[in-house]
Every structure is written in C-alpha cells, then in structure tokens.
Write a protein that holds these residues in place. Structure first.
Motif, PDB file in Angstrom:
ATOM      1  N   ALA A   1      -6.170   2.051   7.312  1.00  0.00           N
ATOM      2  CA  ALA A   1      -4.870   2.318   6.673  1.00  0.00           C
ATOM      3  C   ALA A   1      -4.090   3.380   7.454  1.00  0.00           C
ATOM      4  N   ASP A   2      -4.795   4.416   7.930  1.00  0.00           N
ATOM      5  CA  ASP A   2      -4.152   5.463   8.744  1.00  0.00           C
ATOM      6  C   ASP A   2      -3.585   4.875  10.028  1.00  0.00           C
ATOM      7  N   VAL A   3      -4.388   4.042  10.686  1.00  0.00           N
ATOM      8  CA  VAL A   3      -3.978   3.446  11.964  1.00  0.00           C
ATOM      9  C   VAL A   3      -2.751   2.560  11.773  1.00  0.00           C
ATOM     10  N   LEU A   4      -2.827   1.652  10.799  1.00  0.00           N
ATOM     11  CA  LEU A   4      -1.711   0.724  10.575  1.00  0.00           C
ATOM     12  C   LEU A   4      -0.438   1.469  10.180  1.00  0.00           C
ATOM     13  N   SER A   5      -0.572   2.450   9.279  1.00  0.00           N
ATOM     14  CA  SER A   5       0.600   3.212   8.820  1.00  0.00           C
ATOM     15  C   SER A   5       1.235   3.986   9.962  1.00  0.00           C
ATOM     16  N   GLY A   6       0.390   4.539  10.832  1.00  0.00           N
ATOM     17  CA  GLY A   6       0.894   5.330  11.953  1.00  0.00           C
ATOM     18  C   GLY A   6       1.666   4.522  12.976  1.00  0.00           C
ATOM     19  N   LEU A   7       1.486   3.204  12.963  1.00  0.00           N
ATOM     20  CA  LEU A   7       2.170   2.336  13.931  1.00  0.00           C
ATOM     21  C   LEU A   7       3.479   1.756  13.386  1.00  0.00           C
TER      22      LEU A   7
ATOM     23  N   VAL B   1       0.866  -1.180   0.000  1.00  0.00           N
ATOM     24  CA  VAL B   1       0.000   0.000   0.000  1.00  0.00           C
ATOM     25  C   VAL B   1       0.904   1.233   0.000  1.00  0.00           C
ATOM     26  N   HIS B   2       0.817   2.029  -1.080  1.00  0.00           N
ATOM     27  CA  HIS B   2       1.650   3.225  -1.208  1.00  0.00           C
ATOM     28  C   HIS B   2       0.861   4.445  -0.750  1.00  0.00           C
ATOM     29  N   ARG B   3       1.436   5.229   0.142  1.00  0.00           N
ATOM     30  CA  ARG B   3       0.834   6.480   0.604  1.00  0.00           C
ATOM     31  C   ARG B   3       1.911   7.556   0.577  1.00  0.00           C
ATOM     32  N   PRO B   4       1.509   8.833   0.537  1.00  0.00           N
ATOM     33  CA  PRO B   4       2.525   9.897   0.548  1.00  0.00           C
ATOM     34  C   PRO B   4       3.398   9.845   1.803  1.00  0.00           C
ATOM     35  N   ASP B   5       2.797   9.434   2.938  1.00  0.00           N
ATOM     36  CA  ASP B   5       3.513   9.463   4.217  1.00  0.00           C
ATOM     37  C   ASP B   5       4.043   8.105   4.655  1.00  0.00           C
ATOM     38  N   ALA B   6       3.683   7.030   3.919  1.00  0.00           N
ATOM     39  CA  ALA B   6       4.053   5.693   4.401  1.00  0.00           C
ATOM     40  C   ALA B   6       3.970   4.657   3.298  1.00  0.00           C
ATOM     41  N   GLN B   7       4.696   3.562   3.518  1.00  0.00           N
ATOM     42  CA  GLN B   7       4.542   2.381   2.670  1.00  0.00           C
ATOM     43  C   GLN B   7       4.235   1.216   3.605  1.00  0.00           C
ATOM     44  N   LEU B   8       3.019   0.706   3.459  1.00  0.00           N
ATOM     45  CA  LEU B   8       2.531  -0.367   4.311  1.00  0.00           C
ATOM     46  C   LEU B   8       2.568  -1.671   3.529  1.00  0.00           C
ATOM     47  N   ILE B   9       3.333  -2.632   4.017  1.00  0.00           N
ATOM     48  CA  ILE B   9       3.425  -3.922   3.331  1.00  0.00           C
ATOM     49  C   ILE B   9       2.596  -4.927   4.121  1.00  0.00           C
ATOM     50  N   LEU B  10       1.529  -5.401   3.487  1.00  0.00           N
ATOM     51  CA  LEU B  10       0.594  -6.322   4.133  1.00  0.00           C
ATOM     52  C   LEU B  10       0.946  -7.754   3.751  1.00  0.00           C
ATOM     53  N   ILE B  11       1.053  -8.613   4.746  1.00  0.00           N
ATOM     54  CA  ILE B  11       1.347 -10.020   4.466  1.00  0.00           C
ATOM     55  C   ILE B  11       0.094 -10.829   4.767  1.00  0.00           C
ATOM     56  N   ASP B  12      -0.463 -11.427   3.730  1.00  0.00           N
ATOM     57  CA  ASP B  12      -1.656 -12.257   3.892  1.00  0.00           C
ATOM     58  C   ASP B  12      -1.183 -13.678   4.145  1.00  0.00           C
ATOM     59  N   THR B  13      -1.490 -14.201   5.338  1.00  0.00           N
ATOM     60  CA  THR B  13      -0.977 -15.522   5.720  1.00  0.00           C
ATOM     61  C   THR B  13      -2.098 -16.554   5.740  1.00  0.00           C
ATOM     62  N   PRO B  14      -1.724 -17.840   5.701  1.00  0.00           N
ATOM     63  CA  PRO B  14      -2.730 -18.868   5.952  1.00  0.00           C
ATOM     64  C   PRO B  14      -3.296 -18.699   7.365  1.00  0.00           C
ATOM     65  N   GLY B  15      -4.472 -19.261   7.624  1.00  0.00           N
ATOM     66  CA  GLY B  15      -5.030 -19.233   8.981  1.00  0.00           C
ATOM     67  C   GLY B  15      -4.363 -20.295   9.835  1.00  0.00           C
TER      68      GLY B  15
ATOM     69  N   ILE C   1      -3.293  -8.580  26.986  1.00  0.00           N
ATOM     70  CA  ILE C   1      -2.754  -7.898  25.803  1.00  0.00           C
ATOM     71  C   ILE C   1      -3.158  -6.431  25.842  1.00  0.00           C
ATOM     72  N   SER C   2      -2.690  -5.681  24.871  1.00  0.00           N
ATOM     73  CA  SER C   2      -3.063  -4.273  24.772  1.00  0.00           C
ATOM     74  C   SER C   2      -3.317  -3.938  23.308  1.00  0.00           C
ATOM     75  N   TRP C   3      -4.531  -3.450  22.999  1.00  0.00           N
ATOM     76  CA  TRP C   3      -4.839  -3.006  21.632  1.00  0.00           C
ATOM     77  C   TRP C   3      -4.343  -1.586  21.428  1.00  0.00           C
ATOM     78  N   ALA C   4      -3.588  -1.331  20.364  1.00  0.00           N
ATOM     79  CA  ALA C   4      -3.218   0.052  20.032  1.00  0.00           C
ATOM     80  C   ALA C   4      -4.461   0.807  19.575  1.00  0.00           C
ATOM     81  N   GLU C   5      -5.339   0.104  18.847  1.00  0.00           N
ATOM     82  CA  GLU C   5      -6.617   0.667  18.368  1.00  0.00           C
ATOM     83  C   GLU C   5      -7.573  -0.498  18.133  1.00  0.00           C
ATOM     84  N   ILE C   6      -8.876  -0.180  18.134  1.00  0.00           N
ATOM     85  CA  ILE C   6      -9.890  -1.139  17.692  1.00  0.00           C
ATOM     86  C   ILE C   6     -10.692  -0.445  16.588  1.00  0.00           C
ATOM     87  N   VAL C   7     -10.747  -1.069  15.407  1.00  0.00           N
ATOM     88  CA  VAL C   7     -11.351  -0.407  14.241  1.00  0.00           C
ATOM     89  C   VAL C   7     -12.404  -1.315  13.601  1.00  0.00           C
TER      90      VAL C   7
END
Length: 313
Positions: A177-183, A56-70, A157-163
């Motif tokens: 996307a904002d939440v994940l990129s910000g972390l 995911v390309h953003r002006p402020d971040a590049q978020l690389i999402l890894i889709d894994t098996p369950g 545990i501790s959630w940084a956010e719940i969305v």
C-alpha cells in the motif's frame, strides 16, 4: 521546511490495477487492501467480469484499485469484450501491479501480459508483486524475486519496486500500500471518506450470488453463468429497527443441462447457493436479506451481442 519534507506533506490520489494470469490472486489482493469484500474471488479462471473499483483511504493518499478481468484468448464475444475492458483500464491507470504467484514458475502467459503492457502508448508505472508468499519457502521466494527482476532486461521494462505479499496471511500488505500510494500523482481525494467502492449495490449483490454459484461446479459451467437482479428493495411496512431487503435474482445459463446442474437434485444445489449468497450479502450490506433465486436459460448468451448488451457487458 526542506523540499523533500514539503513534498512528503502532499496528498496523493490516483488509480492502480492488478494484472496477472487467472488465479494470480488479483481479486483477493484487492479485497485485502480495501479491507472489505468488493471483488469476488474464486478458484475458477475468468471469475472477474467487470472493472470493479475499490477505494483505499489513507491520511496521505487515496488509492483507487481497479480489479479487472484477466487478459485471455477469447473464444466468445463476451471474451472479446472482457479483453477490451482490460486494455481500456490499463491505459487509464497510474500504476499497474503485475501479480506473479510465488508458487508457480513465470511462464509464457506472464511474459505475454507484460509485453502487452510494455507496448502501451502511455505506459503506467510498473510494480512487480510476488503473490501467495505464504505458500513457498524463503529460498523459493528469493529465486522467484530474482526471476521477476530478470524480466526487466528480457522485456525492456522497468520495475519501480518488487514486493512479495500474501493477501490471505496479511503479510507485507502495508508495504505494498505504501509503494502504490507513493507512486500516485499529487492530488486531493477523489471519493468521499469512508466510501469503499463506486459499484452499485445491485452489481455487488449479483457478483456475490455468482460467486456462490461458482463454488464446486464443473469446469465448463463458470463461463456460462451470469446473474441478473430482477428486483431489489427494502420491504415496505417493516419497523425501522427490523428492516428486510428483498432480492429477486435470476441466474442465467446457456443450456438446459446447465440449469439442471445449478438446481441440483430436488433443488439442493440451488438452496446451497441461496444460503451462501444470502450470508455474504447480509455481511456486505449489514441488513437481513430475503433472497429469491431462479435459473433461466438464455441460449448462447455469451455470443449474442443483443443479450450481452441486455446483461450489461
């Protein structure tokens, strides 16, 4: 410039993955955020077999999402290897998004997953994601979010956010996307602009064929199907403005009876699979495709280490 403003200018880059029970909406969410289909989504459990990276390309971040098996209770050597892929991915990412579908109660399978993450030596930042928000009422969603929040105390545990999100309706995807990129940690882009996955095209094509094969088949069959690309390349001698991509692929099953199911009466099922897969491949690669599909039987391939190695697992 104040310090927060300066920090706001920093480019961030890093890795996140989604975890959840089968059918929690992980692959659909990955595709929605990337804006292109890179992970196959199916109603069948254990559809995802590789850790597929979407960018995911953003002006402020590049978020690389890894889709894994369950993560699941393995019944075969393939199952054990898929679980190894999941755990290896968890220990390498910066953020884990735990997908908890709003149309289902949080159950033992969910708490088991979160406990497993909580026990990692290096625990990534956690985000609770209430998926499938479009399927429930506001009241049901409110109850679900309270239940997700309660997992903090229950599981330590501790959630940084719940969305809450809906990948199919596109609700709150920008917020997630904002939440994940910000972390993510500060850093330069890790992939060239415009690249949406680092998966080889052959892997993506094989996955699209497998997705087409999974539609409408019996429950015992999905685990037994895999796809090998035997040959793939642009046909020689074609005009540059009229390219044709030749794809020769084999669908591998474990028993003769399964071969019959995939081929169907007088080859009808095989033709349906070919037509559906070809459309998806053409949409992905932007090139007309000639697809030649065969079905091969490789006895008990899920339990055979040599065959698993040969098939790329």
């Amino acid at each position: 410039m104040t310090e927060p403003e300066a920090a706001g200018q920093q480019h961030r880059s890093g890795f996140a993955c989604f975890v959840g029970r089968p059918n929690a909406g992980k692959s659909t969410l990955t595709n929605a955020l990337v804006g292109s289909k890179i992970a196959i989504a199916s109603s069948k459990p254990q559809t995802t077999r590789h850790a597929i990276r979407g960018i995911v390309h953003r002006p402020d971040a590049q978020l690389i999402l890894i889709d894994t098996p369950g993560l699941h209770k393995p019944r075969t050597l393939l199952g054990e290897r898929l679980n190894d892929v999941v755990r290896a991915t968890w220990s390498e990412v910066d953020v884990i998004g735990v997908c908890l579908p709003a149309d289902q109660r949080i159950g033992p399978g969910d708490t088991y997953l979160v406990k497993e993450i909580a026990e990692l030596p290096k625990r990534p930042t956690l985000v609770g994601i209430a998926t499938k928000a479009d399927l429930v009422s506001k009241q049901r969603m409110a109850e679900h979010l309270v239940r997700i929040a309660a997992l903090e105390e229950e599981l330590g545990i501790s959630w940084a956010e719940i969305v809450p999100v809906s990948a199919t309706a596109g609700d709150q995807l920008d917020v997630l996307a904002d939440v994940l990129s910000g972390l993510l940690p500060a850093g330069p882009p890790l992939y060239p602009d415009g690249e949406i996955t680092d998966e080889p095209e052959e892997t993506l094509v094989a996955e699209l064929i497998r997705e087409a094969a999974l539609e409408g088949v019996r429950d015992e069959l999905p685990h037994s199907i895999t796809v090998m690309i035997d040959e793939m390349g642009l046909r020689e001698g074609r005009a540059k403005d009229k390219p044709l991509l030749d794809v020769y692929a084999s669908m591998v099953v474990e028993r003769d009876s399964q071969k019959g199911i995939v081929i169907g009466h007088r080859g009808a099922r095989l033709r349906e699979i070919g037509t559906a897969a070809r459309k998806q491949i053409e949409a992905l690669l932007g090139t007309p495709v000639f697809l030649d599909l065969k079905v091969k039987v490789v006895k008990e391939w899920q339990r055979d280490a040599k065959q698993l190695n040969r098939l790329g697992f």
